[in-house]
Design a protein around this motif. Sequence first.
Motif, PDB file in Angstrom:
ATOM      1  N   SER A  50     -24.280  -7.668  62.532  1.00 47.06           N
ATOM      2  CA  SER A  50     -24.826  -7.429  61.192  1.00 47.06           C
ATOM      3  C   SER A  50     -24.170  -6.201  60.581  1.00 47.06           C
ATOM      4  CB  SER A  50     -26.350  -7.204  61.302  1.00 47.06           C
ATOM      5  OG  SER A  50     -26.954  -7.318  60.035  1.00 47.06           O
ATOM      6  N   ASP A  51     -24.192  -6.153  59.253  1.00 46.43           N
ATOM      7  CA  ASP A  51     -23.872  -4.918  58.518  1.00 46.43           C
ATOM      8  C   ASP A  51     -22.546  -4.272  58.920  1.00 46.43           C
ATOM      9  OD1 ASP A  51     -26.545  -4.162  56.875  1.00 46.43           O
ATOM     10  OD2 ASP A  51     -27.056  -5.147  58.762  1.00 46.43           O
ATOM     11  N   ALA A  52     -21.515  -5.091  58.998  1.00 48.84           N
ATOM     12  CA  ALA A  52     -20.195  -4.522  59.299  1.00 48.84           C
ATOM     13  C   ALA A  52     -19.691  -3.667  58.133  1.00 48.84           C
ATOM     14  CB  ALA A  52     -19.195  -5.639  59.599  1.00 48.84           C
ATOM     15  N   HIS A  53     -20.074  -4.031  56.906  1.00 47.16           N
ATOM     16  CA  HIS A  53     -19.624  -3.273  55.714  1.00 47.16           C
ATOM     17  C   HIS A  53     -18.125  -2.994  55.807  1.00 47.16           C
ATOM     18  CE1 HIS A  53     -23.542  -2.162  53.842  1.00 47.16           C
ATOM     19  NE2 HIS A  53     -23.982  -2.394  55.064  1.00 47.16           N
ATOM     20  N   LEU A  54     -17.381  -4.015  56.140  1.00 46.47           N
ATOM     21  CA  LEU A  54     -15.978  -3.777  56.494  1.00 46.47           C
ATOM     22  C   LEU A  54     -15.129  -3.367  55.294  1.00 46.47           C
ATOM     23  CD1 LEU A  54     -14.254  -3.910  59.039  1.00 46.47           C
ATOM     24  CD2 LEU A  54     -13.524  -6.185  58.321  1.00 46.47           C
ATOM     25  N   GLY A  80     -25.444 -10.530  57.729  1.00 49.75           N
ATOM     26  CA  GLY A  80     -25.009 -10.118  56.399  1.00 49.75           C
ATOM     27  C   GLY A  80     -24.501  -8.703  56.229  1.00 49.75           C
ATOM     28  N   ASP A  81     -24.148  -8.384  54.964  1.00 53.58           N
ATOM     29  CA  ASP A  81     -23.457  -7.136  54.615  1.00 53.58           C
ATOM     30  C   ASP A  81     -22.157  -7.034  55.429  1.00 53.58           C
ATOM     31  OD1 ASP A  81     -25.294  -6.390  52.738  1.00 53.58           O
ATOM     32  OD2 ASP A  81     -25.901  -4.530  53.712  1.00 53.58           O
ATOM     33  N   SER A  82     -21.368  -8.082  55.380  1.00 59.02           N
ATOM     34  CA  SER A  82     -20.162  -8.120  56.202  1.00 59.02           C
ATOM     35  C   SER A  82     -19.003  -7.358  55.580  1.00 59.02           C
ATOM     36  CB  SER A  82     -19.735  -9.584  56.420  1.00 59.02           C
ATOM     37  OG  SER A  82     -20.780 -10.308  57.007  1.00 59.02           O
ATOM     38  N   MET A 204     -32.597 -13.712  58.391  1.00 59.15           N
ATOM     39  CA  MET A 204     -32.669 -13.045  57.078  1.00 59.15           C
ATOM     40  C   MET A 204     -31.869 -11.746  57.160  1.00 59.15           C
ATOM     41  SD  MET A 204     -36.537 -12.024  57.865  1.00 59.15           S
ATOM     42  CE  MET A 204     -36.388 -13.095  59.302  1.00 59.15           C
ATOM     43  N   HIS A 205     -31.482 -11.225  56.001  1.00 61.59           N
ATOM     44  CA  HIS A 205     -30.783  -9.938  56.015  1.00 61.59           C
ATOM     45  C   HIS A 205     -31.780  -8.790  56.228  1.00 61.59           C
ATOM     46  CE1 HIS A 205     -27.901  -6.829  55.309  1.00 61.59           C
ATOM     47  NE2 HIS A 205     -28.588  -6.372  54.283  1.00 61.59           N
ATOM     48  N   SER A 206     -32.748  -8.701  55.349  1.00 61.71           N
ATOM     49  CA  SER A 206     -33.670  -7.561  55.400  1.00 61.71           C
ATOM     50  C   SER A 206     -35.004  -7.989  56.018  1.00 61.71           C
ATOM     51  CB  SER A 206     -33.898  -7.037  53.974  1.00 61.71           C
ATOM     52  OG  SER A 206     -34.777  -5.941  53.992  1.00 61.71           O
ATOM     53  N   GLY A 226     -31.098  -7.709  59.862  1.00 62.66           N
ATOM     54  CA  GLY A 226     -30.289  -6.486  59.956  1.00 62.66           C
ATOM     55  C   GLY A 226     -30.763  -5.506  58.897  1.00 62.66           C
ATOM     56  N   HIS A 227     -29.848  -5.025  58.092  1.00 62.48           N
ATOM     57  CA  HIS A 227     -30.110  -4.241  56.889  1.00 62.48           C
ATOM     58  C   HIS A 227     -30.501  -2.777  57.128  1.00 62.48           C
ATOM     59  CE1 HIS A 227     -31.339  -3.189  52.842  1.00 62.48           C
ATOM     60  NE2 HIS A 227     -32.552  -2.886  53.281  1.00 62.48           N
ATOM     61  N   THR A 228     -31.290  -2.506  58.148  1.00 61.57           N
ATOM     62  CA  THR A 228     -31.845  -1.154  58.287  1.00 61.57           C
ATOM     63  C   THR A 228     -30.814  -0.129  58.739  1.00 61.57           C
ATOM     64  OG1 THR A 228     -32.412  -1.469  60.614  1.00 61.57           O
ATOM     65  CG2 THR A 228     -34.067  -2.150  58.975  1.00 61.57           C
TER      66      THR A 228
HETATM   67 FE   LIG Z   1     -26.065  -2.873  55.360  1.00 61.85          FE
END
Ligand SMILES: [Fe+2]
Length: 299
Positions: A50-54, A80-82, A204-206, A226-228
Amino acid sequence: MRTLIPATAAVGAAAIGYAALIERNWFALRRFEVPVLPPGTGPLRVLHISDAHLTPGRKRLMSWLRSLDDLNPDLVVNTGDSISHPQSLPCFLDALGPLLDRPGVFVLGSNDLYAPEPRNPTRYLAGPSSRRKIRKGPDLPWEKLCEDLTTAGWLDLDNQRGRLCAGGLDIALAGVHDSHIKRDRYDQVAGQADPAADLRIGVMHSPEPRLLDQFAADGYDLLLAGHTHGGQLCLPFFGALVTNCGIDRKRVRGLHRHPLDGQAWLHVSGGLGTSPWAPARFACRPEASLLTLVPRGPG
Ligand SMILES: [Fe+2]
């Protein structure tokens, strides 16, 4: 006072340097055993990312993500937040590499649609964030991201149900788009999860409590979110200061029940990355999780 101020400044600078240069690249693999399978089945290895924010320059993150295939997971779940940059998509696909050949599912996070903007980091500590200025439209290639992942065979669970076979098990799934930007439509997946399936997973994401409540009430055994970012900037011996959503601080990451006295299991990933505008993690290493699903105990 003359020595105290420089000493405090030096400690602060060292902490910022550590958080930005060391801990942000100090990836951790968390392992959990989750008793959710019917007797006599499994184990099933689920890799939760999750949340790689690449962004394109994050070579260490890409290399570590790619190495997770060595865990030989039966199923990959991406909450998500890839991506965090218009040019990130090829890098993200390359980092997933052989994981894309495995059964996989995903949902999107807000950062897959909207490129991050500079913001005052102290606002993060003030409570759940929101997109106060709704831009005209998404500015990241989220449709191409979905297309490329689904072409590889992964299921898009954004406000959709899905079904797949992994590790010899029949798995019923449902997911929602990101509630953080009000794109979740639980009514499109609502209804009892198939009791005939070997396993039911909600994605879910959040981890908003109202969504968790709905998935649990509909009979999903395992809820993944993920998200947190696990709090991202935590205090040693105290933990996360905020969760950036409605979940309580104690469940900001890791494996817990939902509801606390209920039957479903909730796993919240602390995530692999950070926003490029807040590139630091403290007492909260970036992570992925390998969930080994095993049979339920008696009762
Ligand atoms: Fe994120």
